[in-house]
Each structure stands twice: as structure tokens, then as C-alpha cells.
Design a protein around this motif. Structure first.
Motif, PDB file in Angstrom:
ATOM      1  N   GLU A 225      45.373  53.785  52.576  1.00 23.94           N
ATOM      2  CA  GLU A 225      45.036  52.300  53.276  1.00 23.94           C
ATOM      3  C   GLU A 225      45.479  51.120  52.429  1.00 23.94           C
ATOM      4  O   GLU A 225      44.960  51.396  51.300  1.00 23.94           O
ATOM      5  CB  GLU A 225      43.772  52.608  53.882  1.00 23.94           C
ATOM      6  N   SER A 226      46.023  50.192  52.830  1.00 26.09           N
ATOM      7  CA  SER A 226      46.370  49.109  52.109  1.00 26.09           C
ATOM      8  C   SER A 226      44.860  47.954  52.353  1.00 26.09           C
ATOM      9  O   SER A 226      44.450  47.857  53.302  1.00 26.09           O
ATOM     10  CB  SER A 226      47.298  48.148  52.842  1.00 26.09           C
ATOM     11  N   ASN A 227      44.276  47.384  51.246  1.00 23.70           N
ATOM     12  CA  ASN A 227      43.126  46.422  51.274  1.00 23.70           C
ATOM     13  C   ASN A 227      43.557  45.275  51.028  1.00 23.70           C
ATOM     14  O   ASN A 227      42.562  44.325  51.252  1.00 23.70           O
ATOM     15  CB  ASN A 227      42.140  46.935  50.370  1.00 23.70           C
ATOM     16  N   PHE A 228      44.960  44.875  50.798  1.00 25.89           N
ATOM     17  CA  PHE A 228      45.269  43.391  50.404  1.00 25.89           C
ATOM     18  C   PHE A 228      44.434  42.694  49.666  1.00 25.89           C
ATOM     19  O   PHE A 228      44.234  41.327  49.769  1.00 25.89           O
ATOM     20  CB  PHE A 228      45.422  42.712  51.987  1.00 25.89           C
ATOM     21  N   LYS A 229      43.803  43.097  48.712  1.00 25.68           N
ATOM     22  CA  LYS A 229      43.124  42.338  47.728  1.00 25.68           C
ATOM     23  C   LYS A 229      43.857  42.071  46.566  1.00 25.68           C
ATOM     24  O   LYS A 229      44.627  42.825  45.943  1.00 25.68           O
ATOM     25  CB  LYS A 229      41.730  43.135  47.152  1.00 25.68           C
ATOM     26  N   ALA A 230      43.687  40.971  46.116  1.00 19.72           N
ATOM     27  CA  ALA A 230      44.533  40.448  44.824  1.00 19.72           C
ATOM     28  C   ALA A 230      44.064  41.239  43.656  1.00 19.72           C
ATOM     29  O   ALA A 230      42.838  41.481  43.327  1.00 19.72           O
ATOM     30  CB  ALA A 230      44.127  38.966  44.620  1.00 19.72           C
ATOM     31  N   VAL A 231      45.173  41.871  42.723  1.00 21.85           N
ATOM     32  CA  VAL A 231      44.788  42.281  41.692  1.00 21.85           C
ATOM     33  C   VAL A 231      45.649  41.600  40.528  1.00 21.85           C
ATOM     34  O   VAL A 231      46.963  41.208  40.716  1.00 21.85           O
ATOM     35  CB  VAL A 231      45.067  43.836  41.702  1.00 21.85           C
ATOM     36  N   ALA A 232      45.364  41.712  39.156  1.00 16.75           N
ATOM     37  CA  ALA A 232      46.051  41.246  37.910  1.00 16.75           C
ATOM     38  C   ALA A 232      46.950  42.374  37.631  1.00 16.75           C
ATOM     39  O   ALA A 232      46.076  43.209  37.051  1.00 16.75           O
ATOM     40  CB  ALA A 232      45.212  40.565  36.855  1.00 16.75           C
ATOM     41  N   ILE A 233      48.266  42.652  37.602  1.00 16.69           N
ATOM     42  CA  ILE A 233      48.718  43.405  36.983  1.00 16.69           C
ATOM     43  C   ILE A 233      49.566  43.146  36.044  1.00 16.69           C
ATOM     44  O   ILE A 233      50.835  42.343  36.325  1.00 16.69           O
ATOM     45  CB  ILE A 233      49.705  44.337  38.173  1.00 16.69           C
ATOM     46  N   ASP A 234      49.562  43.592  34.655  1.00 19.03           N
ATOM     47  CA  ASP A 234      50.661  43.460  33.634  1.00 19.03           C
ATOM     48  C   ASP A 234      51.964  44.514  33.795  1.00 19.03           C
ATOM     49  O   ASP A 234      51.622  45.803  33.235  1.00 19.03           O
ATOM     50  CB  ASP A 234      49.869  43.492  32.317  1.00 19.03           C
ATOM     51  N   TYR A 235      52.842  43.967  34.458  1.00 21.56           N
ATOM     52  CA  TYR A 235      53.870  45.120  34.894  1.00 21.56           C
ATOM     53  C   TYR A 235      54.619  45.732  33.615  1.00 21.56           C
ATOM     54  O   TYR A 235      55.177  46.675  33.618  1.00 21.56           O
ATOM     55  CB  TYR A 235      54.782  44.329  35.853  1.00 21.56           C
ATOM     56  N   GLN A 236      54.882  44.730  32.612  1.00 20.43           N
ATOM     57  CA  GLN A 236      55.546  44.790  31.660  1.00 20.43           C
ATOM     58  C   GLN A 236      54.750  46.060  30.734  1.00 20.43           C
ATOM     59  O   GLN A 236      55.392  47.026  30.222  1.00 20.43           O
ATOM     60  CB  GLN A 236      55.830  43.717  30.572  1.00 20.43           C
ATOM     61  N   ALA A 237      53.573  45.939  30.627  1.00 19.92           N
ATOM     62  CA  ALA A 237      52.705  46.610  29.990  1.00 19.92           C
ATOM     63  C   ALA A 237      52.796  48.195  30.753  1.00 19.92           C
ATOM     64  O   ALA A 237      52.668  49.352  30.315  1.00 19.92           O
ATOM     65  CB  ALA A 237      51.258  46.332  29.779  1.00 19.92           C
ATOM     66  N   LYS A 238      52.440  48.068  31.960  1.00 19.02           N
ATOM     67  CA  LYS A 238      52.633  49.389  32.808  1.00 19.02           C
ATOM     68  C   LYS A 238      53.891  50.033  32.693  1.00 19.02           C
ATOM     69  O   LYS A 238      53.924  51.301  32.585  1.00 19.02           O
ATOM     70  CB  LYS A 238      52.205  48.815  34.323  1.00 19.02           C
ATOM     71  N   ASP A 239      54.882  49.457  32.797  1.00 17.30           N
ATOM     72  CA  ASP A 239      56.336  50.026  32.481  1.00 17.30           C
ATOM     73  C   ASP A 239      56.473  50.494  31.088  1.00 17.30           C
ATOM     74  O   ASP A 239      56.889  51.844  31.208  1.00 17.30           O
ATOM     75  CB  ASP A 239      57.566  48.930  32.977  1.00 17.30           C
ATOM     76  N   ARG A 240      55.916  49.945  30.184  1.00 14.36           N
ATOM     77  CA  ARG A 240      56.043  50.462  28.835  1.00 14.36           C
ATOM     78  C   ARG A 240      55.248  51.791  28.767  1.00 14.36           C
ATOM     79  O   ARG A 240      55.828  52.792  27.909  1.00 14.36           O
ATOM     80  CB  ARG A 240      55.531  49.545  27.706  1.00 14.36           C
ATOM     81  N   VAL A 241      53.931  51.777  29.167  1.00  8.72           N
ATOM     82  CA  VAL A 241      53.058  52.986  29.279  1.00  8.72           C
ATOM     83  C   VAL A 241      53.701  54.254  29.925  1.00  8.72           C
ATOM     84  O   VAL A 241      53.777  55.273  29.626  1.00  8.72           O
ATOM     85  CB  VAL A 241      51.739  52.512  29.846  1.00  8.72           C
ATOM     86  N   GLN A 242      54.319  53.813  31.133  1.00  8.37           N
ATOM     87  CA  GLN A 242      55.159  54.971  31.867  1.00  8.37           C
ATOM     88  C   GLN A 242      56.194  55.449  31.366  1.00  8.37           C
ATOM     89  O   GLN A 242      56.524  56.728  31.250  1.00  8.37           O
ATOM     90  CB  GLN A 242      55.283  54.259  33.246  1.00  8.37           C
TER      91      GLN A 242
END
Length: 377
Positions: A225-242
Motif C-alpha cells: 500500500e502507498s501512504n503518500f507520506k513525505a520522506v527525505a531520501i539521500d539517493y546518492q548515498a542509497k545508490d552507493r550502499v546498494q
């Protein structure tokens, strides 16, 4: 006064002048009554020997469970330096090795060696920084004759037995690059280290990639389910970790596949196991013992075996091209500290064994009846 070994204090890197001094005095007789000999010994202990020990300390900082053995003496017996062979003598050692081994009493006899080696050994001339997997053959070893024969057969002939950086290239390095080279060597060699340990002490075998439980699966895709809540995501850090997680899993699979082939006496095929370039539809090219290809896609997670994984359009298209030779290695419960994990395999007609749900869409505008052809920008 001896320098205090501290990994928190950055030591100056190896210099050409101290390496030249080490080469000049390697294997030469040492007389403790000789003032020049004492001065040279002091200079070498405070430079190349001290820095090699510093390197060892830095290495084990990033290898939990490993111990550094750095108590080697800087002199050795030299029976050729005196006419009276019974009296013996001392000479400057031609190497500065430190040894790193896992913190088990028995495993102290198989270890990774790092250090400078100069002079002639077994008919070969060395002027290198050496890193290798080795075993103890001295009187202090607890390995019996049979175990030493196993070590000799297992290690010699592999590319872990003797790796080197010429000294003229070493001085162009720095601590960060040298430590990374040493750590990468240890991590890539761990399947061989574990394999050797298992052969010597079968009751204490360690397997970095352990085949685990394959999940029972689902009848239908779990509801999200989608909750449409705002979240702060550091996409660069997430991509680096992945990316780091993905590369770690791929290396585990490469090591695992090589280990299987080596144990089956297929070293030539083991040498061909490799990571393939991005875009070809899979991650690892390996082989079975008959020489047939194994196209392996690796998916790694810190989560458990039920954690979903993702396939790209390109990966999905490739998995249906050669079902007989296609495999997905799903690594789960990955331990970043000890670089270990469990895995299960999905192979054959993969499409019939999985449920997939689109979560991203490629979008173009739909053509309408009234649309007029116009030049594109």
C-alpha cells in the motif's frame, strides 16, 4: 627510543632511501660490537621494519577476528659469516614479513604474509613488496607432515602463493592504496583460506557463502500500500550502499564458484570465472565441471530469505534466452563485517518460479487522433 606503534597516527610512507639501505645490508653479517652495524640496525628497525608492522596494524583494524603476528626478529642466524661454523653468527634479515591469521589457536599456522623481501631466494632475485597466503614450516608449527603436504599442494601453483609490487613501484604508492591492495587480496582469498582450514581441520570448517533455506514462496504477490507520506531520501548515498552491497555479493559468488572448480581439479576453468561488463544481462560468468557456461545473476540483501529482489528489463529478457545455463544466486543475511552470507539458487525456467510486479514505468505520450506530426527537438 623505539617508536610507539599506533594505527591512529599516520606514519610516513616507505621511501627510496630506506629501501635502498635495506637492500644494501640484506643478509650481510651483523656484529653487535660494531658501531656501524648497530647504527644500521637502528635505522632499519625504525624505518622498514617499523612501517611494515604499522601496515599490519592497519590491516587487522578492518579484519575482525584476525590477529597480527609482528614479533619476528630483524636478524637471522648466519653460519656462512664465520669460519667457525659451530659458533654461528647473525645477519640482517632480507625480509620484513608480518603475518595475519584468524584468531584461532590452530589457524595460526596458516596466514597471510605482508612485507618487503630483497635478495635471492630459491634461485630468484627479489626486490619487492610481497603479499601471499602461506603456512608455517618451522619447528614452532603445529602442522604435522601430512598437513604441511596438504598446504604445499593446495597453495603452491595458485595466484595467492606469491604476489608482489616491485619496490620501484611501491614508492609511488601511499598507505591508503597499499592497505586497500592488501585488504582486497585477503577478502578475495578468504574462500581459499577457509577451504584450506576445512581440509586441515574438518571439524572446524568455515564457509563464507553457505547454502541456506529457499523460501516457500507466495501464491500471489504481497499487497503493498502507498501512504503518500513525505520522506527525505539521500539517493546518492542509497545508490552507493546498494552498489557496495552488490559488488560484495558478486565477489562472494566468484570466490564460491572458483572454490568448487578448484576442488574438482578444474583450475583452468576457475581462472576464467569473472565479473562481466554491465549491460549483458547477468553478473558472473562461471562454468560447471564439464566446461559448460553458468550465467549467474547475483542479488544480495542484508535481510532474510523472504526479502524481495529486483530485476531490470534487460535481466528479465536475458534469463529466458538460455534457461539451461541461467542461475540466480540470492544472497541473504549478508554480514558486512565478516563478509559472509547464506544463499539459495533459482535456476532453469526462472519465470515459472517467481512472481513479478512492475514498480516503475517507462513513459511516452500517447498519440491522439487530432495530433499533428511536428518536428522533434
Amino acid at each position: 627510543m623505539n617508536k610507539i606503534l599506533s594505527a591512529n597516527k599516520m606514519e610516513p610512507f616507505f621511501t627510496k632511501s630506506e629501501l635502498d639501505l635495506f637492500k644494501k645490508w640484506e643478509s650481510k653479517p651483523y656484529e653487535k660490537e660494531n658501531e656501524e652495524h648497530r647504527r644500521i640496525a637502528r635505522e632499519l628497525k625504525e624505518s622498514v621494519w617499523h612501517k611494515t608492522k604499522y601496515l599490519g596494524r592497519r590491516i587487522i583494524e578492518q579484519l575482525p577476528g584476525f590477529i597480527l603476528e609482528d614479533n619476528q626478529n630483524w636478524i637471522q642466524r648466519d653460519n656462512t659469516s664465520r669460519k667457525d661454523k659451530r659458533a654461528g653468527g647473525s645477519a640482517f634479515k632480507p625480509y620484513t614479513w608480518v603475518k595475519v591469521y584468524r584468531g584461532s589457536g590452530k589457524e595460526r599456522d596458516i596466514f597471510f604474509t605482508f612485507g618487503i623481501e630483497v635478495g635471492e631466494d630459491r634461485g630468484q632475485r627479489h626486490n619487492d613488496f610481497v603479499y601471499k597466503l602461506d603456512y608455517r614450516t618451522t619447528s614452532s608449527s603445529d602442522l604435522n607432515i601430512k598437513q604441511q603436504a596438504i598446504c604445499k599442494s593446495f597453495i603452491e601453483g595458485l595466484d595467492v602463493h606469491w604476489n608482489k609490487i616491485p619496490l620501484k613501484e611501491l614508492i609511488e604508492e601511499n598507505w591508503d592504496s597499499l592497505i586497500e591492495t592488501c585488504l582486497r587480496f585477503v577478502r578475495q582469498s578468504m574462500p581459499l583460506y577457509d577451504g584450506l582450514s576445512a581440509m586441515l581441520w574438518p571439524e572446524g570448517a568455515r564457509i563464507p557463502l553457505e547454502e541456506g533455506r529457499r523460501p516457500t514462496g507466495y501464491h500471489e504477490f504481497p499487497v503493498r500500500e502507498s501512504n503518500f507520506k513525505a520522506v527525505a531520501i539521500d539517493y546518492q548515498a542509497k545508490d552507493r550502499v546498494q552498489k557496495e552491497l552488490g559488488e560484495a555479493g558478486e565477489q562472494l559468488v566468484i570466490d564460491y564458484e572458483k572454490k568448487i572448480l578448484i576442488e574438482a581439479n578444474r583450475k583452468e576453468q576457475a581462472d576464467q570465472v569473472r565479473k562481466v561488463p554491465d549491460g549483458v544481462g547477468y553478473d558472473i560468468l562461471s562454468f560447471d565441471i564439464d566446461g559448460n557456461p553458468r550465467y549467474i545473476e547475483v542479488k544480495t540483501t542484508l535481510g532474510d530469505c523472504n526479502t524481495p529482489f529486483y530485476l531490470s528489463y534487460n535481466e528479465t529478457a536475458f534469463m529466458n534466452l538460455d534457461k539451461e545455463h541461467y542461475f540466480i544466486y540470492r544472497i541473504y543475511n549478508y554480514d558486512k563485517i565478516n563478509r559472509r552470507g547464506k544463499f539459495y539458487i533459482v535456476s532453469g525456467d526462472v519465470q515459472s518460479q517467481i512472481l513479478m510486479k512492475p514498480i516503475n514505468y517507462m513513459v511516452v505520450l500517447k498519440r491522439t487522433e487530432s495530433a499533428q506530426d511536428e518536428p522533434t527537438d
